[in-house]
Design an enzyme around this catalytic site. Structure first.
Site, PDB file in Angstrom:
ATOM      1  CG  MET A 295      -2.052  -0.925   1.158  1.00 17.50           C
ATOM      2  SD  MET A 295      -3.474  -0.353  -0.339  1.00 17.50           S
ATOM      3  CE  MET A 295      -4.124   1.275   0.623  1.00 17.50           C
TER       4      MET A 295
ATOM      5  CD  GLU B  15     -14.207  -4.517   2.105  1.00 14.20           C
ATOM      6  OE1 GLU B  15     -13.792  -3.511   2.482  1.00 14.20           O
ATOM      7  OE2 GLU B  15     -13.586  -5.387   2.442  1.00 14.20           O
TER       8      GLU B  15
ATOM      9  CE  LYS C  59     -10.599   1.326   4.232  1.00 14.24           C
ATOM     10  NZ  LYS C  59     -10.216   0.258   4.991  1.00 14.24           N
TER      11      LYS C  59
ATOM     12  CG  ASN D  43      -7.257  -0.571   7.454  1.00 11.44           C
ATOM     13  OD1 ASN D  43      -8.256   0.300   7.025  1.00 11.44           O
ATOM     14  ND2 ASN D  43      -7.300  -1.528   6.817  1.00 11.44           N
TER      15      ASN D  43
END
Lengths: 301, 301, 301, 301
Positions: C11, C180, C173, C95
């Site tokens: 990432m 999701e 998030k 995260n």
């Protein structure tokens, strides 16, 4: 044997009374004078303070806490600890979170005092029927308290057990309550289906009564439901609003921590949350989305 | 009173035996000679055919069917109907779908014969403990059968009831089984959480025993679980594979038809389906999707 | 503008590369020499240490952390803080749990340094398609970082936003990932139903392709599923074993804390736990209980 | 090519218009004169009766039904069949239950007429963006209709496919809608969690916009949600009342028939039922039971 009972609310008072009736010498403390008087009327020696309660007991002492879970337990231990001596035992019979009990057990151990965590089930019926008790602690502490549990239980050999170390008692009680949520929800859904089947005009109290004897779903919770349906079969005047008292959440959180899928216990908790949502944002958004793609009619409030 | 029992499998044989012990004159038919012999050994008059069974009974007759739900009930009615007379009563004590019972009731009514649908709970324990029976049918038919239900039930006044018209008995039993699914799943999840909490080394049989007396979750299903855990606390050798027998599905379908949300009963059924999916396509697709967007590792079989 | 990127894993490296391609001067640090070399090959100035990275940047500095959530973030901040000056900004693009971000923001604020928490979505596709970024922090910090977000996003005006104070970015998030989970599970269940309908011999890759254009269920996750089904429509060789990465649990826990019933997100998580239970104690107990009351056959392993 | 469109409601009119714009010669019938006029204004030849419509078409004819699912389809076929000739094709583009389509296909086949079942997605947006179409039927019929699908679809090669025999089109569309329910519920729950987190004062429209580009949860349904939140971010005035249109129920029933556990799709349906229960008997019974064993306070209405 001698026992001090701290907290003479409904649960504590009943337990003290059952112990007293069973021949134990119970001294009880509660900040409320009325609660102390009520206890005195039922064979308990009232104590006006924690110090007075402790001084009534011969060492090694056994002090049972029956106070609301949470900081009150810690506050009570703060006040109690200086009054106790090594070898004494504190029993927490309330609905404490099991991790708190482990923490408190370690704290008391440093002072030479044993903590016993006792998950107690039975509610207002325990006084006459006896309590179910899941007990955690050391073998030594349990051996000393055996007469107490034998009296509080439905019979000396049933309804109680030493299930593991400190924390295991409240852990087991927590899961017990999670199961209770699932069972209650199962009954509630079943009766709701019966109630909605209008063409059969079912008498729900009668159905509950039929199930009470001989059926696979007979249980104590069904007895409770039967009583509720007897008094008020349409449940008129009762709001569809269901509280939860914490143990269900803890059980759900624990199941996730342990990677155990527990959908029925979890959904039972969510249904209680749902019962309290009278203006669900999720449902409004669903209605708005349906309108967006399909031109479906939105019900305006 | 006189009663014919058609179907002498485990359930039918036990019910015939309980009736016979209760002073009723029971004639029984089963295609299996062995089943007839077993019944004869327990006080039932064996009949070698449906015709023989009917001829043993004085009109107005009562013939109890205890055969597997489905087409066998219709086949049996096809064979039985020409042998019966107006005023006779047929009781379907099996797990028939309630809409079938309504249809069959209408068919028999045209022949002047009453159908009584009796949802029966109690399993293999009913012989000694009595059965719980939810009964649908006409007042007249029920009045005639009262002695039978009083004997089969745990006591003359408990465990059975006339809940509504034809169909209402099997409907109520269907929902009963839906509740049973939910309760069983609640217990199963709770014990699975206890089992996974390795650091407490909980003795699950002991926990179940503690809960059997005085606790809020005590029930007959818990008694069953306690027995299972006594014999085999680790459940070694038992496959995690759970069948369902139809009533759960019917309950779920009915709840949808009635627009009643019954998530716990529904999920309990889905969990049984899930237990039989050993190579879930859904889970494979989830794993593949995770790999697709995040480069997450896929566990290769 | 100048930016330091700490963490050059997949990432971090991709984000640094997209920034570099967008004209920013990116200095990157990673403990792995290989990662640093890879970054250098893609236009990033490699730094051999955090100190080296900081010294490459002019104050007020912007340092972007792209390291695994958890203690590594705290460890990195421990090492980084003494090297920074008041007025600098640290962005946590990983995260992290939003409560950790709030705590860290307060810590950094005492040193005059602003924390910006950026929830980043997009996975391995972000390099070419741009990232979706939910950003929490002060107006001043966000104003300074605007050019960075405009480059990382799919376009300067889409796919990113300042959603609230420190913590709000990671909170948003977290919920994004909960959604999701639910969406993925919905697709997985749907395709599993299609797959099981054997008589239609459906080509699941074709169905997915049809849905990609014009249908109500078209989405980027469907594109991912379509790719997975193209390569391997039977999903042969993929284990039905689904990991979870933490955000789903946090979302479930948060929904309970907020008393919001979120059954689909919750069940999606439970299904992942379930996929990993190959010898479910709950299912074994259900099978054993069924045997206990009904004499149902247990499948022996 | 020539096509007859029966049903000029919103969906039928839009599809006829898109076909007409694509160069096809469309004759349309609707019982409403207003609908016929609207169609005529958009390039469709209006027909005042089914007979008039059929007479406008050269054999072999293609007649597309766009009428509400259910008995209207059968009624229309009753009226249409005598007017058609062997070799003609009838397309059912509505949301018919797939088992009805199989039954109708067999009926038409006896008259030498092919049924093509086309599950159509796209809603009011299909006119401009094209429709997604899952098509069941014979190879021969599909080959003949290819130009029609190529025009209705977003592009000739995307958004449509011949997925299997008659019934497979509506089956696939049914599951598509089940997935849609799950996705919608996932978004709804996520936004509800965001909305409840009052301390972050999140701008939900902005969050939705951020997610639209680059995020893993971007989708067409999210675009719809974004539009809804733009107009009315608090969803003021929208009742939390969610209808369902049948396909979700069919999907749930089918999953049970196929023994596929589909908890998220199932729960999404149950949540819609729940949104319509404003005085849940289940919740009232739960409240009454809690009061029964614990003396918990019941909220009186």
């Amino acid at each position: 044997m001698e026992l001090g009972m701290v907290g003479l609310g409904r649960m504590g008072a009943n337990m003290a009374q059952r112990l007293s009736q069973g021949g134990h010498a119970v001294t009880g403390f509660d900040p409320s004078a009325q609660a102390r008087q009520h206890a005195a009327d039922h064979g308990i020696t009232p104590a006006g303070s924690l110090a007075a309660l402790v001084s009534e007991l011969s060492a090694p002492r056994a002090v049972w806490l029956m106070v609301p879970a949470g900081t009150i337990v810690d506050d009570t231990l703060d006040a109690l600890l200086p009054l106790l001596s090594p070898g004494d035992i504190v029993i927490d019979g309330g609905n404490s979170y099991y991790k708190d009990s482990i923490r408190r057990g370690a704290r008391l151990e440093q002072a030479g005092i044993a903590l016993v965590d006792c998950g107690t089930s039975g509610g207002v019926w325990g006084l006459t029927e006896g309590y179910s008790m899941m007990v955690g602690g050391s073998d030594a502490a349990l051996a000393q308290l055996k007469p107490v549990f034998e009296t509080l239980a439905p019979s000396p050999t049933t309804g109680w057990g030493h299930v593991g170390p400190v924390g295991a008692g409240h852990f087991t009680k927590m899961v017990h309550n999670g199961i209770e949520y699932g069972m209650m929800q199962a009954y509630a859904e079943g009766f709701a289906i019966l109630e909605r089947k209008a063409d059969f005009k079912l008498d729900l109290h009668q159905v509950a009564r039929v199930w009470q004897h001989g059926s696979v779903v007979r249980s104590w919770l069904l007895d409770i439901a039967t009583d509720a349906l007897k008094e008020n079969p349409t449940l008129a005047g009762i709001a569809p609003y269901v509280e939860d008292s914490g143990e269900g959440r803890w059980t759900v959180a624990e199941s996730l921590d342990l990677n155990v899928s527990a959908p029925v216990i979890t959904l039972s908790l969510l249904e209680r949350l749902r019962s309290r949502e009278k203006d669900s944002y999720a449902d409004k958004l669903l209605a708005a989305m349906r309108n967006g793609f399909g031109g479906h009619r939105i019900t305006r409030e």
